[in-house]
Each structure stands twice: as C-alpha cells, then as structure tokens.
Scaffold this motif. Sequence first.
Motif, short mmCIF file in Angstrom:
data_model
loop_
_atom_site.label_atom_id
_atom_site.label_comp_id
_atom_site.label_asym_id
_atom_site.label_seq_id
_atom_site.Cartn_x
_atom_site.Cartn_y
_atom_site.Cartn_z
N THR A 186 0.89 -1.26 0.26
CA THR A 186 -0.03 0.09 0.71
C THR A 186 0.83 1.48 0.01
O THR A 186 0.05 2.12 0.51
CB THR A 186 -0.99 -0.48 0.96
N PRO A 217 -4.05 -4.41 -2.12
CA PRO A 217 -3.99 -3.37 -2.53
C PRO A 217 -5.02 -1.91 -2.73
O PRO A 217 -4.66 -1.74 -4.36
CB PRO A 217 -2.38 -2.99 -2.15
N TRP A 228 -7.16 -2.32 2.56
CA TRP A 228 -6.87 -3.25 0.67
C TRP A 228 -8.92 -3.32 1.24
O TRP A 228 -9.37 -2.48 1.37
CB TRP A 228 -6.44 -4.19 1.66
N GLN A 302 -1.37 -6.27 8.65
CA GLN A 302 -1.38 -5.86 7.83
C GLN A 302 0.29 -5.46 8.37
O GLN A 302 0.07 -4.70 8.92
CB GLN A 302 -1.71 -4.39 7.21
#
Length: 437
Positions: A186, A217, A228, A302
């Motif tokens: 990201t 992403p 996401w 994440q």
Amino acid sequence: MSISSSMNAGIAGLRAHSSRLGTISDNIANSATLGYRRSETTFHSMVVGSGIAGQGAYSAGGVRSTSMKQVDQGGSLMGTQNSTDLAITGRGFLPVTTELGARLNDGTAPMLLSPTGSFRLDNSGVMRDSAGNTLLGWPLDADGVMPVTPRDKASGLRPIRVDMNQQASVATSVVNLGINLPAAATLPDASGDPHAILIDYFNPVGLPGKLEVLFTPVTDPAGATNTWSLTLTEVDTGAALGTYTIQFNDMPGLGGTLQSVTRTSAEGGDYDPETGSFDIEIAGQQIDIFAGYYGQNEGMVQRGTNFSPTGVEQNGFGSSTIIGLTVDAAGNLDAIYDQGFRRTLYRIPIVDVPNPNGLTAKSNQAFQVSRDSGPFYLWDAGTGPVGEIASYALQESATDVGAELTTLIQTQRAYSSNAKVIQTVDEMLQETTNIKR
C-alpha cells in the motif's frame, strides 16, 4: 431352663456364623469380578426376658445376623485399552438396562444401575457389556444440543446405538481469515498487484465448493494508504458474495491491526465489531467470515512485505465414516470420523440415590432402585455430588482377599466354639439323665 437356652444360643450361633461364612465365600469368589460390591454380615444380640440387671435367673437369648451389600464402597480403578470401558471417579452409577430392555426404544426400558462396564457395540450397533447390560444415554440432536428432559425419570434415556456405517458431513459455517497482508503493497510506489486465495467449503449435503478471496491493495501517490479491497466470489458459479474495504492502523502500539471494515456492495452482511466477522450467503447457506477484531492481532493483519495466508481455515467437512468412539469426563459420547471431525451422539448421565446401600442387588453387578435407597436423580457427570466418567478404565472388585481370609479364620473359630457349646450341653444333659439310673 438355662441349659436349654444354652443349646438354643449355640444353635443360633452356628446359624449366624454359617451366614457370615456365606458372605465371605461370596466375596472371595467375586474377588476378580469387576465392579463387585462386597457383602458384610453383622451380628445382633437377642435378649430373653426384661434384661434388668440383678435378675435371679439368666436365659441365653442367642444371636441373629443380617447381611448387607456395601454398595457405597467401591474398588480401585484400573486402566484399559478400550475407549468405552467406563468407570466413575466418585459417587454414582452408570444407567443400564437388560438385554430385553434394549429392544425398547420408547423410554420404557427398565433402568438398572452399574458401577462400571466394558461396553462394546454388538452386531446391531447397541452398546452393551459381556453380561448383556446395555448402556443408556440421552440422544443429542444433529447440532449436539441435548433436548430438555426430566432428571427424576428415565423416560428420556435410550439404549445407546451407533451405526458405524452411517455417513456424516459438516456444512461450513465459519471461515477464519488468518492472513498477513504486506504493508509494503500500500506504499505510493507499490505495483498494486492483487493477492488471491482459494478456500474450500462444504454445503449442507457434504458437497465441496470453492471461494475465491481477492485482496487488492489501494495505492495513493501522496502516501501509504494501509487500505485493501476484499472481494469474495463463488468459483463454480461466479456469483459475487460481497466486497469490503479494509483499513489498518498505523499508530504506535496498534500498527498492523484492523481499524475499520466497510461493506461496499449489495451482497454480503455488515461487519460486526462484537463478533469480528461478517456473513455471506451461498444458495441459502450462511457462512460467517471472521476478519478479526479492531485493534487485536487476530484474523487479518497488515505488516511487513510478505503475503502469508497460513492461518486460513474453515470448519466444514465432507462425507465421512465413523472410525472410533470416545467418552469424555462429562459423559459425552463422541463419534470420530475419518475426515478429522467428531460429533457428540449421546450424553451419559450419572445416577445417584440418597442411600446406595439400600439398593437391591441384581445379577451381573447391577442394582435396582428400592424404597430403602430413595428416589434416583440423573446428574451430569462431574456436577453435584457425583464423580466424573473415566474412559479407558474399569473398577475392580471391592473384595480384599487378605481381609476376607482373616475374617474366615475368625468365623471358623467362632463356629467351632458354638459347636463345642452344643456338645457340652449335650454332655450335661446326659449326666442329668444318668442321675436317675
């Protein structure tokens, strides 16, 4: 006359010690009988006349005996290799019925009480021991829930029967998305390539299907988004099941944990922060997708640069066959299937009565409730006054052979002494007869 009363007392003594000899012989004969409760003979004096001290004459009243099973005194437990060898670690009895009673499956089978049992399935799938005692239990529904049933009556109990050839399956109801998404995906300069996984699921009739879960992403040249897009699709039909936007925390102490889950499609259910999941529907089958809790390291997180779906799992199984049975400490009889899951079929209660020594003894180490024992109550194992159920165990006989042999010696001496009294009285009567000569 005191001589005659001595004769009667001696005869009563012979009779009483004969009764005691009978209980001793019975105890020794059953020293290897599993679950046997020893018998004990006690003596009670018999008084002729008022029994007032200082009487001018004395008449021997003799003795009487009573025998009783010591039902509340069990033997020690020994380990076995059979999962349906059952014993109780404390107070209580297993509910069983006779071989004829096992044919009744309407709650009218006569209930007996057994302290232990080596139960196995017969050719009809009925669980019974070698003596024919059939184990009773409460049948559970398909979801493993026990219906409301009376505890002071045996009407809810049924002979336990297991069909080893019966197939079973478990429909998928929960999917756990234990996934680490790469935080690097990201960043502003990330490629934006998606990550996809396939998850097997099973429908209500045990047929398999596949879910595709696509993680895309969201990137922004201005900076890291930590966001996401999650899309679920049924592979065989191509049906869309739901789309969600997942936002992760980047604050110290919370970095990488869920911050928000937002539904962005007409399909699927809203995320519930209390359960950490949202639901999807496939042909009427509802499946809860566990995404995780806000601020917690469960479900989806994440971090780092790697995509790791190693924690993905679902709770369904396809068509399976029973490969074994097991009984836990709470009395739940579970069937173990070759696909790795288990299902609770019956719950075995523990029977208790106020006065176990008042139970009526029956053949094959079984007992029956009587007026002296008081009414029975069906407890869940390990609750109230009763013990837990021990699987892979049997209860040995309560007979102590050494103690019985010691008592046997005492009984033999007492019997001989009473016989000697009778012999002495006979000689005295003979002398009295000789006076007239």
